[in-house]
Design a protein around this motif. Structure first.
Motif, PDB file in Angstrom:
ATOM      1  N   VAL A  23      64.147  17.519  34.927  1.00  0.00           N
ATOM      2  CA  VAL A  23      64.671  16.813  36.103  1.00  0.00           C
ATOM      3  C   VAL A  23      63.654  16.765  37.237  1.00  0.00           C
ATOM      4  N   THR A  24      63.007  17.869  37.507  1.00  0.00           N
ATOM      5  CA  THR A  24      62.022  17.914  38.599  1.00  0.00           C
ATOM      6  C   THR A  24      60.864  16.956  38.337  1.00  0.00           C
ATOM      7  N   GLU A  25      60.348  16.971  37.104  1.00  0.00           N
ATOM      8  CA  GLU A  25      59.252  16.063  36.739  1.00  0.00           C
ATOM      9  C   GLU A  25      59.692  14.605  36.876  1.00  0.00           C
ATOM     10  N   ALA A  26      60.916  14.319  36.447  1.00  0.00           N
ATOM     11  CA  ALA A  26      61.422  12.944  36.475  1.00  0.00           C
ATOM     12  C   ALA A  26      61.543  12.430  37.907  1.00  0.00           C
ATOM     13  N   LEU A  27      62.028  13.270  38.798  1.00  0.00           N
ATOM     14  CA  LEU A  27      62.155  12.861  40.198  1.00  0.00           C
ATOM     15  C   LEU A  27      60.783  12.615  40.816  1.00  0.00           C
ATOM     16  N   ASP A  28      59.836  13.496  40.525  1.00  0.00           N
ATOM     17  CA  ASP A  28      58.469  13.328  41.037  1.00  0.00           C
ATOM     18  C   ASP A  28      57.863  12.016  40.540  1.00  0.00           C
ATOM     19  N   LEU A  29      58.019  11.762  39.242  1.00  0.00           N
ATOM     20  CA  LEU A  29      57.410  10.584  38.635  1.00  0.00           C
ATOM     21  C   LEU A  29      58.089   9.299  39.099  1.00  0.00           C
ATOM     22  N   ALA A  30      59.408   9.331  39.228  1.00  0.00           N
ATOM     23  CA  ALA A  30      60.128   8.142  39.697  1.00  0.00           C
ATOM     24  C   ALA A  30      59.703   7.788  41.114  1.00  0.00           C
ATOM     25  N   LYS A  31      59.514   8.805  41.940  1.00  0.00           N
ATOM     26  CA  LYS A  31      59.101   8.548  43.322  1.00  0.00           C
ATOM     27  C   LYS A  31      57.664   8.028  43.357  1.00  0.00           C
ATOM     28  N   GLU A  32      56.810   8.598  42.511  1.00  0.00           N
ATOM     29  CA  GLU A  32      55.401   8.185  42.459  1.00  0.00           C
ATOM     30  C   GLU A  32      55.251   6.738  41.997  1.00  0.00           C
ATOM     31  N   THR A  33      56.125   6.297  41.105  1.00  0.00           N
ATOM     32  CA  THR A  33      56.017   4.941  40.547  1.00  0.00           C
ATOM     33  C   THR A  33      56.912   3.927  41.257  1.00  0.00           C
ATOM     34  N   PHE A 175      71.878   7.391  43.629  1.00  0.00           N
ATOM     35  CA  PHE A 175      72.009   8.721  44.222  1.00  0.00           C
ATOM     36  C   PHE A 175      70.990   9.039  45.308  1.00  0.00           C
ATOM     37  N   GLY A 176      70.442   8.016  45.928  1.00  0.00           N
ATOM     38  CA  GLY A 176      69.546   8.285  47.049  1.00  0.00           C
ATOM     39  C   GLY A 176      68.494   7.223  47.231  1.00  0.00           C
ATOM     40  N   LYS A 177      67.549   7.508  48.109  1.00  0.00           N
ATOM     41  CA  LYS A 177      66.477   6.579  48.437  1.00  0.00           C
ATOM     42  C   LYS A 177      65.116   7.249  48.250  1.00  0.00           C
ATOM     43  N   LYS A 178      64.091   6.428  48.146  1.00  0.00           N
ATOM     44  CA  LYS A 178      62.735   6.937  48.013  1.00  0.00           C
ATOM     45  C   LYS A 178      62.376   7.813  49.214  1.00  0.00           C
ATOM     46  N   SER A 179      62.918   7.489  50.369  1.00  0.00           N
ATOM     47  CA  SER A 179      62.622   8.234  51.593  1.00  0.00           C
ATOM     48  C   SER A 179      63.255   9.627  51.608  1.00  0.00           C
ATOM     49  N   PHE A 180      64.175   9.890  50.684  1.00  0.00           N
ATOM     50  CA  PHE A 180      64.793  11.219  50.587  1.00  0.00           C
ATOM     51  C   PHE A 180      63.742  12.239  50.148  1.00  0.00           C
ATOM     52  N   THR A 181      63.946  13.482  50.525  1.00  0.00           N
ATOM     53  CA  THR A 181      63.101  14.548  49.995  1.00  0.00           C
ATOM     54  C   THR A 181      63.517  14.795  48.551  1.00  0.00           C
ATOM     55  N   ASN A 182      62.650  15.412  47.770  1.00  0.00           N
ATOM     56  CA  ASN A 182      62.999  15.719  46.384  1.00  0.00           C
ATOM     57  C   ASN A 182      64.172  16.695  46.320  1.00  0.00           C
ATOM     58  N   GLU A 183      64.274  17.556  47.322  1.00  0.00           N
ATOM     59  CA  GLU A 183      65.388  18.508  47.375  1.00  0.00           C
ATOM     60  C   GLU A 183      66.719  17.763  47.545  1.00  0.00           C
ATOM     61  N   GLN A 184      66.719  16.735  48.392  1.00  0.00           N
ATOM     62  CA  GLN A 184      67.935  15.933  48.590  1.00  0.00           C
ATOM     63  C   GLN A 184      68.308  15.167  47.327  1.00  0.00           C
ATOM     64  N   LEU A 185      67.304  14.600  46.670  1.00  0.00           N
ATOM     65  CA  LEU A 185      67.558  13.860  45.432  1.00  0.00           C
ATOM     66  C   LEU A 185      68.097  14.799  44.352  1.00  0.00           C
ATOM     67  N   MET A 218      62.649  -0.918  41.602  1.00  0.00           N
ATOM     68  CA  MET A 218      61.603  -1.721  40.963  1.00  0.00           C
ATOM     69  C   MET A 218      60.769  -0.928  39.959  1.00  0.00           C
ATOM     70  N   GLY A 219      60.959   0.386  39.938  1.00  0.00           N
ATOM     71  CA  GLY A 219      60.108   1.233  39.108  1.00  0.00           C
ATOM     72  C   GLY A 219      60.589   1.368  37.673  1.00  0.00           C
ATOM     73  N   PRO A 220      59.777   1.995  36.834  1.00  0.00           N
ATOM     74  CA  PRO A 220      60.117   2.186  35.415  1.00  0.00           C
ATOM     75  C   PRO A 220      61.159   3.278  35.223  1.00  0.00           C
ATOM     76  N   GLY A 221      61.829   3.255  34.075  1.00  0.00           N
ATOM     77  CA  GLY A 221      62.791   4.289  33.758  1.00  0.00           C
ATOM     78  C   GLY A 221      62.082   5.534  33.240  1.00  0.00           C
ATOM     79  N   VAL A 222      62.572   6.702  33.658  1.00  0.00           N
ATOM     80  CA  VAL A 222      62.005   7.977  33.220  1.00  0.00           C
ATOM     81  C   VAL A 222      63.085   8.728  32.454  1.00  0.00           C
ATOM     82  N   LYS A 223      62.831   8.986  31.168  1.00  0.00           N
ATOM     83  CA  LYS A 223      63.828   9.638  30.317  1.00  0.00           C
ATOM     84  C   LYS A 223      63.858  11.144  30.558  1.00  0.00           C
TER      85      LYS A 223
END
Length: 234
Positions: A23-33, A175-185, A218-223
């Motif tokens: 989950v942590t990796e997915a949130l990081d990657l989704a935000k990055e992309t 469940f949130g916005k890109k502007s959210f912190t990863n902790e909030q997401l 607009m970003g790619p899906g992260v499994k």
């Protein structure tokens, strides 16, 4: 357009489609992309081992996001008597009775949620064909038909999100916005995953949560690795 396509291609290239991320990796990657210039919305899709054609396997509910949704929610309350003043005091954007029903019949749809008190449901039947297809019909199971209008308004304003299984057995939840912190997401994701997990029907056979994908507007899906979800919720 070429620049957008190039940026999109670069974003997609960062995701390993053969990998299941925690989950942590997915949130990081989704935000990055999340490459768009606007504040992209985060969405999670659960593919469930249920058959929505059977009423007892239809997953449907609502949950208040702990960190909100990052979106202003326009709430309309259709009620009468003393609940009109209560609704206005609680922050509803528009409160009324027959006048609002007539306004909606006339084509007005400038709102995100409709809350109603039980005494008005007979009249709201006149606009069911308008509200129903848009997922706006008040429903007691979702807390939008209630005598406690103050609580319902506050929940909707705080970021209450409704979810239900589609015909394919998939549940999509923003469940949130890109502007959210990863902790909030992560906080919001845990709330959704917990609600979906607890909603498993007794009649569902085999694997319940088959796959989970996190994506942005607009970003790619992260499994996700579904096994990590259980660990995250523990």
């Amino acid at each position: 357009m070429k620049k957008i396509n190039k940026t999109r291609k670069e974003a997609w290239a960062k995701v390993d489609t053969n990998k299941l991320y925690n989950v942590t990796e997915a949130l990081d990657l989704a935000k990055e992309t999340a490459f768009a210039k606007f504040d992209e919305t985060f969405d999670v899709a659960f593919r469930l081992g249920v058959d929505p054609r059977h009423a007892d396997q239809m997953i449907r509910g609502a949950i208040v996001m702990p960190a909100g949704t990052g979106k202003k929610v326009n709430v309309v309350v259709i009620t009468s008597g003393e609940n009109i003043a209560k609704s206005e005091a609680a922050g509803a954007d528009l409160v009324g009775g027959d006048d609002i029903i007539q306004k909606i019949q006339g084509g007005w749809m400038d709102f995100d949620r409709v809350i109603a008190t039980p005494d008005m449901m007979g009249k709201i039947g006149r606009i069911a064909r308008i509200l129903g297809p848009r997922g706006l019909m008040p429903n007691p199971k979702l807390g939008t038909v209630t005598t406690d209008v103050e609580k319902a308004i506050k929940e909707q304003k705080a970021g209450k999100v409704e979810y239900r299984t589609e015909k394919t057995g998939i549940v999509h939840v923003p469940f949130g916005k890109k502007s959210f912190t990863n902790e909030q997401l992560l906080e919001n994701f845990k709330a959704i995953a917990g609600a979906i997990s607890r909603a498993k029907p007794a009649s569902a056979k085999g694997t319940y949560i088959k796959s989970v994908v996190i994506s942005t507007s607009m970003g790619p899906g992260v499994k996700l690795d579904t096994n990590d979800i259980a660990t995250t919720l523990a």
